[in-house]
Write an enzyme that holds these catalytic residues in place. Structure first.
Site, short mmCIF file in Angstrom:
data_model
loop_
_atom_site.label_atom_id
_atom_site.label_comp_id
_atom_site.label_asym_id
_atom_site.label_seq_id
_atom_site.Cartn_x
_atom_site.Cartn_y
_atom_site.Cartn_z
N LYS A 76 0.86 -1.19 0.00
CA LYS A 76 0.00 0.00 0.00
C LYS A 76 0.90 1.24 0.00
CE LYS A 76 -3.87 2.13 2.53
NZ LYS A 76 -4.82 2.00 3.64
N SER A 151 -9.91 2.25 2.71
CA SER A 151 -9.01 2.94 1.84
C SER A 151 -8.02 2.07 1.08
CB SER A 151 -8.22 3.96 2.68
OG SER A 151 -7.39 3.29 3.61
N SER A 175 -10.31 -0.16 6.87
CA SER A 175 -9.68 -0.15 5.53
C SER A 175 -8.94 -1.40 5.10
CB SER A 175 -8.73 1.03 5.42
OG SER A 175 -9.48 2.21 5.26
N1 GLN Z 1 -13.48 4.78 6.00
C1 GLN Z 1 -12.88 5.25 7.20
C2 GLN Z 1 -12.40 6.67 7.00
O1 GLN Z 1 -12.72 7.21 6.02
C3 GLN Z 1 -11.74 4.34 7.60
C4 GLN Z 1 -10.55 4.50 6.75
C5 GLN Z 1 -9.41 3.66 7.19
O2 GLN Z 1 -9.58 2.65 7.85
N2 GLN Z 1 -8.22 4.09 6.82
O3 GLN Z 1 -11.73 7.24 7.80
#
Ligand code: GLN
Length: 491
Positions: A76, A151, A175
């Site tokens: 990532k 994400s 995410s």
């Molecule tokens: N969807 C959540 C956010 O927008 C979690 C994102 C994540 O786990 N990085 O913050």
């Protein structure tokens, strides 16, 4: 080759059926063919990857190979990797070449794994659909008009479309688990503090945690064993003995491998809010668990409904502080024209960050400001404790908790991006786990209208090995995890 799991590939490398250079080239060719459509990778550097593969082959030939030597892995783009562009999918870091390796990358390098490329994601990991990326949305290989989740969308797409055998990801509110669910994969968010955050670009430091995404629980166990462990460079890293997360996988316990396992089903996960098709698959999966010997019982997590609002105070508060370092002086992008230094900061940040990141910085600054700190931030911290307490009480009654990972299957690109609150609700089942610092796993448990559905398992602190074993037993009894999207099934 590409239909094989990471463990099978490791076996093929060891038996010299294929070299690491050949395997890496095979994946790089697939990336070249399919990435223009899927947008799973932000940065590729085939020469660098192949040079690493060559070294791995030398190590294999010398009989010095470890379990991951020669395995190509996608990282990532939130993990710094030396001499690799590391963007966090932001314009702000679009020209940033990291001078050092994150601990996670360093550990995979030490194992002799090959860095195949840096994967797409939501900007600074803020999002649930990969649509906030400066480099454009990644597309779900099960239906390219739909999001892969976020994400860590690019990592999930890369694995689901067999552009990589496995990938790293991070999970602040869901995410790792939500994109795994939406792409039909297995992903593990470890206990907070198990995987070092050193060199992992910070979003919300008290919630962020790295982990693997792969096809199977067995593969995730192998990857987590390499990633995890104490790191003195991360002050929140837990000083515990190194674990082999695969240790429970080979112990066969006869006909009912999960006999006696108590699975708690929170009534808050099984009420309204979840799409019927997702619920049907989860219900069927629970029947499989029962047939393997597990018992299920109803439990309650009464403060669960507060987890999304609490998260959207705490995560932006931490983000607004973490992202203050991006000022045009120390890292990455700087506005080309400005009048004085204040103007330079303002223009750099206005141009360098996307809308969602700006929204979070504004909310975070607001909830931390004098006069609102007590009402929002402190209050949110108190509720966070109540949420964690709900889980401890639940684990007195059951060994682990199960439910859906995501309330829906993959939604259409563009469907939720204009409505932040609807987007935030994608994580209703995952966010509480981060607030409590617990481990969570998502594995695929069926399909609805051709789209994968994920089941989430949540365990008590440090129960990763058990979660992985439980998911592994499910995967030995079913074959959902083996399904691959037809459009990208070529070799
Ligand atoms: N969807 C959540 C956010 O927008 C979690 C994102 C994540 O786990 N990085 O913050």
């Amino acid at each position: 080759m590409i239909a094989r799991t990471l463990i099978e590939l490791a076996g093929a490398l060891k038996r010299r059926e294929i070299s690491s250079v050949e395997l890496t080239r095979l994946y790089l060719d697939r990336i070249e063919r399919h990435n223009p459509k899927l947008n799973a990778f932000i940065t590729l550097d085939p020469e660098r990857s192949l040079a690493q593969a060559k070294k791995a082959d030398a190590r294999i030939a010398a009989g010095e190979a470890g379990a991951l030597t020669g395995i190509p892995l996608a990282q990532k783009d939130i993990f710094c990797a030396r001499d690799w562009r590391t963007t966090c999918a932001s314009r702000m870091l679009s020209n940033f070449v990291s001078p050092y390796d994150s601990t996670v990358v360093e550990r995979f390098n030490a194992e002799g794994a090959v860095l195949l490329g840096k994967t797409n994601m939501d900007e600074f990991a803020m999002g649930s659909s990969n649509e906030t990326s400066h480099f454009g949305a990644a597309r779900n290989p099960w239906d390219t008009e739909r999001v892969p989740g976020g994400s860590s969308g690019g990592s999930a797409v890369a694995v689901a479309a067999s552009l990589a055998p496995a990938a790293t990801a991070t999970d602040t509110g869901g995410s790792i688990r939500q994109p795994s669910a939406l792409c039909g994969l297995t992903g593990v968010k470890p206990t907070y503090g198990v995987v070092s955050r050193y060199g992992m670009i910070a979003f919300a430091s008290s919630l962020d945690q790295g982990g693997p995404i792969a096809r199977t629980a067995e593969d995730c166990a192998l990857l987590l064993s390499a990633m995890a462990g104490f790191d003195e460079r991360d002050s929140t890293s837990l000083d515990r003995p190194k674990e082999d997360y695969s240790r429970e996988l080979s112990s066969e316990k006869g006909g009912k491998p999960l006999a006696g396992l108590r699975i708690g089903l929170p009534k808050e996960f099984f009420g309204e809010g979840c799409a019927q098709d997702v619920m049907d698959c989860v219900t069927e999966a629970l029947a499989v668990y029962r047939s393997l010997g597990a018992e299920t019982c109803e439990i309650s997590l009464p403060n669960m409904r507060l987890s999304v609002p609490v998260y959207y105070v705490i995560a932006p508060a931490e983000a607004s502080s973490n992202l203050s370092r991006f000022d045009g002086v120390r890292y990455g992008y700087r506005a080309p024209e400005y009048a004085d230094i204040d103007d330079m900061y303002v223009k750099t940040r206005a141009q360098g960050f996307g809308d969602e990141v700006k929204r979070r910085i504004l909310i975070g600054t607001y909830v931390l400001s004098h006069g609102y700190y007590d009402a929002y931030y402190l209050q949110a911290q108190r509720v966070r404790r109540l949420i964690a307490n709900d889980f401890s009480e639940a684990f007195a009654r059951c060994d682990l908790i199960a439910g859906p990972t995501s309330p829906t299957t993959a939604f259409r690109i563009g469907e939720k991006i204009a409505d932040p609150v609807r987007m935030y609700l994608s994580d209703i089942y995952t966010i509480a786990v981060n607030l409590a610092g617990l481990p969570g796993l998502s594995h695929s448990c069926g399909f609805s209208a051709g789209l994968p559905v994920g089941l989430q398992l949540i365990g008590d602190y440090f129960s990763e090995a058990r979660l992985l074993n439980v998911a592994h037993r499910f995967q030995k009894a079913t074959d959902w995890h083996l399904s691959r999207p037809a459009e990208f099934g070529d070799v």
